[in-house]
Design a protein around this motif. Structure first.
Motif, PDB file in Angstrom:
ATOM      1  N   UNK A   1      70.150  53.767  20.098  1.00 53.25           N
ATOM      2  CA  UNK A   1      70.898  52.790  20.908  1.00 53.25           C
ATOM      3  C   UNK A   1      71.160  53.380  22.299  1.00 53.25           C
ATOM      4  N   UNK A   2      71.450  54.655  22.360  1.00 47.15           N
ATOM      5  CA  UNK A   2      71.658  55.319  23.649  1.00 47.15           C
ATOM      6  C   UNK A   2      70.397  55.319  24.485  1.00 47.15           C
ATOM      7  N   UNK A   3      69.249  55.501  23.833  1.00 43.21           N
ATOM      8  CA  UNK A   3      67.968  55.450  24.555  1.00 43.21           C
ATOM      9  C   UNK A   3      67.724  54.066  25.133  1.00 43.21           C
ATOM     10  N   UNK A   4      68.024  53.043  24.347  1.00 44.55           N
ATOM     11  CA  UNK A   4      67.852  51.677  24.832  1.00 44.55           C
ATOM     12  C   UNK A   4      68.748  51.417  26.042  1.00 44.55           C
ATOM     13  N   UNK A   5      69.982  51.888  25.973  1.00 46.65           N
ATOM     14  CA  UNK A   5      70.918  51.700  27.077  1.00 46.65           C
ATOM     15  C   UNK A   5      70.421  52.441  28.314  1.00 46.65           C
ATOM     16  N   UNK A   6      69.931  53.671  28.123  1.00 45.79           N
ATOM     17  CA  UNK A   6      69.420  54.445  29.257  1.00 45.79           C
ATOM     18  C   UNK A   6      68.208  53.765  29.880  1.00 45.79           C
ATOM     19  N   UNK A   7      67.312  53.260  29.058  1.00 45.36           N
ATOM     20  CA  UNK A   7      66.129  52.565  29.557  1.00 45.36           C
ATOM     21  C   UNK A   7      66.526  51.297  30.294  1.00 45.36           C
ATOM     22  N   UNK A   8      67.481  50.551  29.732  1.00 48.13           N
ATOM     23  CA  UNK A   8      67.954  49.335  30.404  1.00 48.13           C
ATOM     24  C   UNK A   8      68.606  49.666  31.744  1.00 48.13           C
ATOM     25  N   UNK A   9      69.367  50.750  31.780  1.00 48.35           N
ATOM     26  CA  UNK A   9      70.013  51.151  33.031  1.00 48.35           C
ATOM     27  C   UNK A   9      68.974  51.505  34.087  1.00 48.35           C
ATOM     28  N   UNK A  10      67.912  52.154  33.674  1.00 47.77           N
ATOM     29  CA  UNK A  10      66.849  52.510  34.619  1.00 47.77           C
ATOM     30  C   UNK A  10      66.177  51.254  35.146  1.00 47.77           C
ATOM     31  N   UNK A  11      65.887  50.313  34.281  1.00 45.44           N
ATOM     32  CA  UNK A  11      65.234  49.070  34.707  1.00 45.44           C
ATOM     33  C   UNK A  11      66.126  48.264  35.643  1.00 45.44           C
ATOM     34  N   UNK A  12      67.424  48.204  35.348  1.00 40.44           N
ATOM     35  CA  UNK A  12      68.356  47.478  36.219  1.00 40.44           C
ATOM     36  C   UNK A  12      68.427  48.153  37.589  1.00 40.44           C
ATOM     37  N   UNK A  13      68.439  49.486  37.597  1.00 41.95           N
ATOM     38  CA  UNK A  13      68.478  50.223  38.861  1.00 41.95           C
ATOM     39  C   UNK A  13      67.230  49.945  39.684  1.00 41.95           C
ATOM     40  N   UNK A  14      66.077  49.912  39.050  1.00 37.80           N
ATOM     41  CA  UNK A  14      64.836  49.621  39.765  1.00 37.80           C
ATOM     42  C   UNK A  14      64.867  48.217  40.364  1.00 37.80           C
ATOM     43  N   UNK A  15      65.334  47.235  39.601  1.00 40.19           N
ATOM     44  CA  UNK A  15      65.414  45.866  40.101  1.00 40.19           C
ATOM     45  C   UNK A  15      66.414  45.761  41.251  1.00 40.19           C
ATOM     46  N   UNK A  16      67.533  46.487  41.127  1.00 45.26           N
ATOM     47  CA  UNK A  16      68.540  46.477  42.182  1.00 45.26           C
ATOM     48  C   UNK A  16      67.989  47.078  43.466  1.00 45.26           C
ATOM     49  N   UNK A  17      67.218  48.152  43.341  1.00 48.26           N
ATOM     50  CA  UNK A  17      66.628  48.777  44.522  1.00 48.26           C
ATOM     51  C   UNK A  17      65.623  47.841  45.189  1.00 48.26           C
ATOM     52  N   UNK A  18      64.837  47.122  44.391  1.00 50.75           N
ATOM     53  CA  UNK A  18      63.879  46.170  44.954  1.00 50.75           C
ATOM     54  C   UNK A  18      64.600  45.053  45.694  1.00 50.75           C
ATOM     55  N   UNK A  19      65.648  44.491  45.084  1.00 51.50           N
ATOM     56  CA  UNK A  19      66.360  43.384  45.724  1.00 51.50           C
ATOM     57  C   UNK A  19      67.115  43.859  46.961  1.00 51.50           C
ATOM     58  N   UNK A  20      67.619  45.092  46.952  1.00 50.33           N
ATOM     59  CA  UNK A  20      68.287  45.638  48.129  1.00 50.33           C
ATOM     60  C   UNK A  20      67.289  45.791  49.264  1.00 50.33           C
ATOM     61  N   UNK A  21      66.088  46.235  48.957  1.00 51.43           N
ATOM     62  CA  UNK A  21      65.050  46.350  49.970  1.00 51.43           C
ATOM     63  C   UNK A  21      64.686  45.005  50.559  1.00 51.43           C
ATOM     64  N   UNK A  22      64.601  43.991  49.707  1.00 51.13           N
ATOM     65  CA  UNK A  22      64.294  42.649  50.189  1.00 51.13           C
ATOM     66  C   UNK A  22      65.406  42.133  51.097  1.00 51.13           C
ATOM     67  N   UNK A  23      66.662  42.379  50.712  1.00 54.78           N
ATOM     68  CA  UNK A  23      67.790  41.936  51.540  1.00 54.78           C
ATOM     69  C   UNK A  23      67.787  42.653  52.883  1.00 54.78           C
ATOM     70  N   UNK A  24      67.466  43.934  52.890  1.00 54.81           N
ATOM     71  CA  UNK A  24      67.400  44.684  54.149  1.00 54.81           C
ATOM     72  C   UNK A  24      66.281  44.143  55.032  1.00 54.81           C
ATOM     73  N   UNK A  25      65.165  43.787  54.448  1.00 56.08           N
ATOM     74  CA  UNK A  25      64.051  43.218  55.220  1.00 56.08           C
ATOM     75  C   UNK A  25      64.469  41.878  55.837  1.00 56.08           C
ATOM     76  N   UNK A  26      65.132  41.038  55.068  1.00 57.95           N
ATOM     77  CA  UNK A  26      65.573  39.739  55.569  1.00 57.95           C
ATOM     78  C   UNK A  26      66.575  39.917  56.700  1.00 57.95           C
ATOM     79  N   UNK A  27      67.535  40.818  56.533  1.00 59.47           N
ATOM     80  CA  UNK A  27      68.537  41.056  57.569  1.00 59.47           C
ATOM     81  C   UNK A  27      67.884  41.604  58.837  1.00 59.47           C
ATOM     82  N   UNK A  28      66.960  42.534  58.683  1.00 56.97           N
ATOM     83  CA  UNK A  28      66.300  43.119  59.844  1.00 56.97           C
ATOM     84  C   UNK A  28      65.488  42.119  60.623  1.00 56.97           C
TER      85      UNK A  28
END
Length: 112
Positions: A45-72
């Motif tokens: 269960x801890x592995x699943x949580x860690x994997x989910x956290x990594x995937x959420x972080x990756x998606x957050x980084x992608x969306x943050x990059x998109x928002x920065x591109x739009x703002x720029x």
């Protein structure tokens, strides 16, 4: 149906390396984390949580990059031309005041 060519658009040449033989950066990072000693001590269960956290972080980084591109790009398209026009108007006003003082024209605020 997959062998039929698409209508319109540009078609890229087929890859010579099959997709399953290509290294996938995201999956290799996740697999390295799964095989690490820290994760091996944690329950499944801890592995699943860690994997989910990594995937959420990756998606957050992608969306943050998109928002920065739009703002720029918004700043470049809307704000920079506004600053240029404002600066031009300010210089024009200063030039008019300088010409008026050189020619001896009375100041407009002093006339009733």
């Amino acid at each position: 149906m997959a062998s039929q060519p698409r209508k319109g658009g540009v078609s890229l040449p087929e890859s010579r390396v099959p997709m399953k033989n290509k290294p996938n950066v995201d999956s290799s990072i996740i697999s390295k984390l799964r095989e690490s000693s820290i994760v091996s001590m944690v329950s499944s269960r801890g592995r699943e949580v860690a994997t989910d956290a990594i995937l959420v972080t990756q998606k957050l980084m992608k969306s943050t990059g998109k928002a920065a591109w739009i703002a720029g790009t918004t700043i470049l398209i809307l704000v920079v031309p506004l600053l240029i026009v404002t600066d031009r108007d300010q210089r024009l006003n200063e030039l008019e005041l300088q010409e008026a003082s050189l020619l001896g024209v009375p100041h407009p605020h002093l006339n009733p």
